[in-house]
Each structure stands twice: as C-alpha cells, then as structure tokens.
Design a protein around this motif. Sequence first.
Motif, PDB file in Angstrom:
ATOM      1  N   UNK A 127      29.919 -65.607  11.117  1.00 48.53           N
ATOM      2  CA  UNK A 127      29.843 -67.039  12.056  1.00 48.53           C
ATOM      3  C   UNK A 127      30.390 -66.501  13.327  1.00 48.53           C
ATOM      4  N   UNK A 128      31.431 -65.532  13.345  1.00 54.37           N
ATOM      5  CA  UNK A 128      31.767 -65.261  14.829  1.00 54.37           C
ATOM      6  C   UNK A 128      30.902 -64.490  15.457  1.00 54.37           C
ATOM      7  N   UNK A 129      29.840 -63.495  14.923  1.00 52.10           N
ATOM      8  CA  UNK A 129      29.077 -62.681  15.156  1.00 52.10           C
ATOM      9  C   UNK A 129      28.046 -63.502  15.966  1.00 52.10           C
ATOM     10  N   UNK A 130      27.655 -64.531  15.151  1.00 56.68           N
ATOM     11  CA  UNK A 130      26.611 -65.438  15.759  1.00 56.68           C
ATOM     12  C   UNK A 130      27.019 -66.119  17.156  1.00 56.68           C
ATOM     13  N   UNK A 187      33.673 -71.962  18.361  1.00 57.58           N
ATOM     14  CA  UNK A 187      34.733 -72.571  17.590  1.00 57.58           C
ATOM     15  C   UNK A 187      35.424 -71.662  16.532  1.00 57.58           C
ATOM     16  N   UNK A 188      36.390 -72.171  16.180  1.00 64.22           N
ATOM     17  CA  UNK A 188      37.121 -71.292  15.094  1.00 64.22           C
ATOM     18  C   UNK A 188      36.775 -71.921  13.686  1.00 64.22           C
ATOM     19  N   UNK A 216      26.952 -71.658  12.651  1.00 61.72           N
ATOM     20  CA  UNK A 216      27.861 -71.567  13.598  1.00 61.72           C
ATOM     21  C   UNK A 216      27.201 -72.144  14.969  1.00 61.72           C
ATOM     22  N   UNK A 217      25.994 -71.921  15.365  1.00 62.10           N
ATOM     23  CA  UNK A 217      25.519 -72.255  16.310  1.00 62.10           C
ATOM     24  C   UNK A 217      25.370 -73.607  16.623  1.00 62.10           C
ATOM     25  N   UNK A 218      25.143 -74.472  15.697  1.00 62.73           N
ATOM     26  CA  UNK A 218      25.120 -75.781  15.748  1.00 62.73           C
ATOM     27  C   UNK A 218      26.594 -76.342  16.138  1.00 62.73           C
ATOM     28  N   UNK A 219      27.801 -75.789  15.440  1.00 58.41           N
ATOM     29  CA  UNK A 219      29.014 -75.734  15.991  1.00 58.41           C
ATOM     30  C   UNK A 219      29.180 -75.556  17.334  1.00 58.41           C
ATOM     31  N   UNK A 220      28.737 -74.640  17.688  1.00 51.74           N
ATOM     32  CA  UNK A 220      29.011 -74.055  19.119  1.00 51.74           C
ATOM     33  C   UNK A 220      28.270 -74.941  20.129  1.00 51.74           C
ATOM     34  N   UNK A 221      27.194 -75.393  19.724  1.00 52.74           N
ATOM     35  CA  UNK A 221      26.319 -76.475  20.831  1.00 52.74           C
ATOM     36  C   UNK A 221      27.094 -77.766  20.825  1.00 52.74           C
ATOM     37  N   UNK A 228      36.194 -75.639  12.925  1.00 52.44           N
ATOM     38  CA  UNK A 228      35.175 -75.734  12.008  1.00 52.44           C
ATOM     39  C   UNK A 228      35.618 -75.464  10.550  1.00 52.44           C
ATOM     40  N   UNK A 229      35.873 -76.711  10.114  1.00 55.20           N
ATOM     41  CA  UNK A 229      36.624 -76.590   8.913  1.00 55.20           C
ATOM     42  C   UNK A 229      35.532 -76.519   7.644  1.00 55.20           C
TER      43      UNK A 229
END
Length: 557
Positions: free
Chosen positions: A243-246, A256-257, A219-224, A230-231
Amino acid sequence: MTDPVDSHRSNFIRQIIEEDLAAGRHRRIATRFPPEPNGYLHIGHAKSICLNFGLAQDYPGTCNLRFDDTNPHKEDVEFVDSIQADVRWLGYDWGDRRYFASDYFEQLYGFAIELIQKGLAYVCDLEAEELRAYRGTLTEPGRESPGRNRSIAENLDLFQRMRAGEFPDGARSLRARIDMASPNINLRDPVLYRIRHGVIHHQTGTLWCLYPTYDYTHPISDALECITHSICTLEFEDHRPLYDWCVDNVSVPSKPRQIEFSRLNLEYTVMSKRLLTQLVTEGHVTGWDDPRMPTIAGLRRRGYSAAAIRDFCERIGVTKADNRVEMALLESAIRDDLDATAPRRMAVLRPLKVVIENIPEGQVEQMAAGNHPKDAALGTREVPFAREIYIDRNDFAEQPPKGFKRLVPGGEVRLRNAYVIRCDQVIKNAHGEVTELRATADLQTLGRNPEGRKVGGVIHWVSAAHAVPCEVRLYDRLFSVPVPGAGGGDFLADINPEALTVVTDSLAEPALAGVAPGERYQFEREGYFVADPDSTAARPVFNLTVGLRDTWGKAQR
Ligand code: ATP
Ligand code: MG
C-alpha cells in the motif's frame, strides 16, 4: 471477546486520529467505506460502516462511499443498489461523495505508465501457474521473471498493446518491480494489471480488457480521494508495505495511512461473501434478505432496527484482537432496543379454544390494555373480550409438569387484561386430543385479585370472533454450531434444520389487523415480532425477531 465496557467509544483508532489532529497533521479527517459490489452487506460490514462513518461524524470529517469494483465478473448493479440502500438505512450519508474505483481506471493506467517509466513496473509473460511457482514460499525466495529486465521502451510498448487487446487472457501481466527476495511475499513483484476479455463491467462496459488489481487500485483510490485514515481489516496488515509502496511511487495528491482492526466474527453464522453467495444461489435460504441471513437486508426483515445494530457495533468495540462474538451479545442489543420501543400486543401462536360458559353469547366487553408497561406515552388500546376465546396450547396441560403456573383441569389462571378463569371441563376428539376447554370467569377479578385465593399464572388470549388470522414465522439461528464448517467439514452440513418453523394458523388481537411491513411488536409472553413484507391486508405475516429471554440451548418455552 472484547470487553464491551472498556472498548466503549475510545479505541486505538480514535487515539491515532486524536494524535494526528493534535500534531496538526490533519485539520479534518477523511475516511471511506470501500465495499466490493459482489454481494449484500452483512453485520461485519456494519462494524466497518459504523466505524468509518462514525469517525467522520465525531471528529468533523467526511466519509466516502467507494465501490471497489476491480473484479467485474463477480460484481453487479444489484449489489451496488443494495449496498447504498443498506448504508442509508443504517443511518449514514455519504453526501455527494459516492465513487467507483472504476472512475479512476484512466488515471490508474497513467500511474502504471509512470511506474514503467521509473523502472518500477514491467510486463511479465509468465502464465498464472508459472507466476505462482516463481513467487517462492515463506522459506524460499522467489525467482526473477524473464521479463523483469526488459527495457522501459519495450515495457511501454507491450503495456499499450495489452490495453489495445492484442494479447489473450493470462498471456501477460503488468507487475511491480520491487523485491523477489522479500520475506513479505506481497512485495515479490505483485501483479498490478491482468487481461480480461469479454467481461462487461457494470460501470465501464467493454471499454477495458485490462483490469487493475485490488492491491494496486485501493491505495491509489484512497490517495486520489485524499483519505487521511484508510481503515481496513487485519488480513491486510501484510499488504501495508505494498500500500505504502504504491502511494510513495506515483504522483498522487496525498499519502493516506492504513490502519488495521480485527474483523467481526459472529457465532452460529458465516460472514464470508463466498459462503453467503452459496447459501443464496443454491437455495438454502430464500434470498439475500432471508431473515436467517446475517446480511443487513436479512436482519432488517428479521425486525432488527438500525439503532440496535449501531448499538451492537458500539458494544463490541474496535481492537486488533481476533475475536468471535457470541450471538447472545447481538441478541441482547436487539432485545434492549425492542423492550424499550415495541408496543405490546396479544397473539396466540397455537390456538386452543376456550368457551367461558358464564359469559352470555353475543356479549362483547372492551378491555383497556396498556401498550407498554414502562412507557405510558405509548398509550392504551381496547381488546375485545367475549364468551369464546383462544389461548395457546402450551398454556394448558392435563398433566402439568412441576411448577406449571398456567391452566390445568380444575385450576385457575388470569387472562391478561381480563378476568381470572377456572377450567371446568376438557373436551377431546376421537384421538384423545384436547380440542376445547370449558371454563368459568370470576367476574369480580377485573384489575384485582380474587378474594382469599392466589392465582399464580397470567396467560394471553384473543377473542375468537375478533381475532385476525395470521402466519407466524419462527426463526432461529441459521447454523446449529458456533463455528459452521469447523473441523474441515462442509459448512452446509451444519445448517440448523429448525432455523425456520412456519405456523400458518395463528391468531392475533384485532389491533394487529392491517399492520404495515416493518412494524415491530412484543407479542406478550412470546417474543418480539415484526410484520413481514409478505403480509396482506387480510392476513399479516409476522417474523420472530428475538425471544424475550436468551433461551438458546435451553428448553423452549
Ligand atoms: P469477503 O472477504 O467475504 O469477500 P470482504 O471483507 O472482502 O468480504 P468487502 O466488500 O471488500 O468485503 O468489504 C468492505 C469493507 O468492509 C472492507 O473495508 C472490509 O475490511 C470491511 N469488512 C468486511 N467484513 C468485515 C467484518 N466481518 N468485520 C469488519 N469489517 C469487515
Ligand atoms: Mg475485500
């Protein structure tokens, strides 16, 4: 199975994206394809690649290639390289957006410090076994780790010393401080970092002895990378709260969703990387690119085109329903592609000599043959015809079964692109095996039917003096049952022993001399074939890509 018609193009992910764009939540979308470099990509990954890169093409946006490389002992640069080659071959381009999760290790470490400072992470001293016991079960809540109430200062100190290498593998871990009583076990203080000494990471070498877990890194890589959507596949649905918590609890630039879809399962093969690795390392196949493998590299060597694989991914669609797709659906996508594009040739897989006695020795006639029945643009070629030819053994029968339309003693058959011949004599060896036929050609029948007689069958042939000796590898499904290992048995026991038949003494028409590996043809009446990289200038090797019709389970030819 999904309905290939209603799933065409529109799907629930596209609807979500269209709503997000309409509501102004995003102006451009950003997706990513996140393989772990611990094996070669397979047809299931192709579904994810076509989806992620396809969305970025259709909605304007970008798709990153990101290697999720948090588990160094199973990963390797060989896999990094093969994954890039396969994504490119499938027709997709990540531009300059190739990333490694390991690029973010320093940032991830910083976010872990942030979590500790917020009281949201702690160093736990439980070893793996204890940790599992403390986690509880679906019916029982978990128990709190003794480390859970450590002070922030002590956690910061221990975590820094974990990084410095003071503690052995497994002695300590960093855990999120969430909820040991959560009905979702993923939220019971999941591990964020584990200690791993002595591994050499393919990107970071020996810089780290502390590795972040996938659930924290992803999740953090996605967010960065400011991924908007994020499929991932359905098994991560229960991980979504984590994922959301992170992304909610660390200072990342975007949120990201995560959206889940069902993974592709295909009959008569396996798709788990663990099982595919076992097939390769134990030598049940010749390598990751063995044409029997469901890997992209295997399918490519088998003769599948990228366009056909993309078409297949389109046909199966994207849903949340669990499914197992019939192999016939993949094969029909390949057949449709090759039917339209593959030039026709004649090759005799199991040769039987025929001497046509009314053709003078030394005479060679060049027969014009169309390269494609439906596409005149593919042109014509010349096929030499002479007194001695070879036909396929299966096209002659002394005692023909009912409805046999090929050559029989005293009977007639048309030679494709040439004359009608009649079989006059059958020559046998001492064992009673047919070794040669003697025949007569009706020289009035080039391009027209003989007068007053009906000739039912057409067979292919090659001129003996001009034929190119070749090897033909006849491939079939890797497993003989739809779900290998179903019922708890060893999946290896379900390997189809007839998945490969090598025919070493086949003969091809001279137009097939010097073919380049990767060239695809239809061998008339036999199937679609591709030249294998094992081909030499003197001796082509052809792989059967797919038969002309779906004959699985029915008598072969
Ligand atoms: P395995 O579980 O066998 O180790 P994986 O699915 O974890 O394989 P990854 O390298 O993590 O392999 O996969 C990269 C991406 O491809 C992920 O987003 C994953 O969801 C997707 N993917 C993998 N297998 C399939 C499949 N069969 N169908 C659709 N998508 C898939
Ligand atoms: Mg995975």
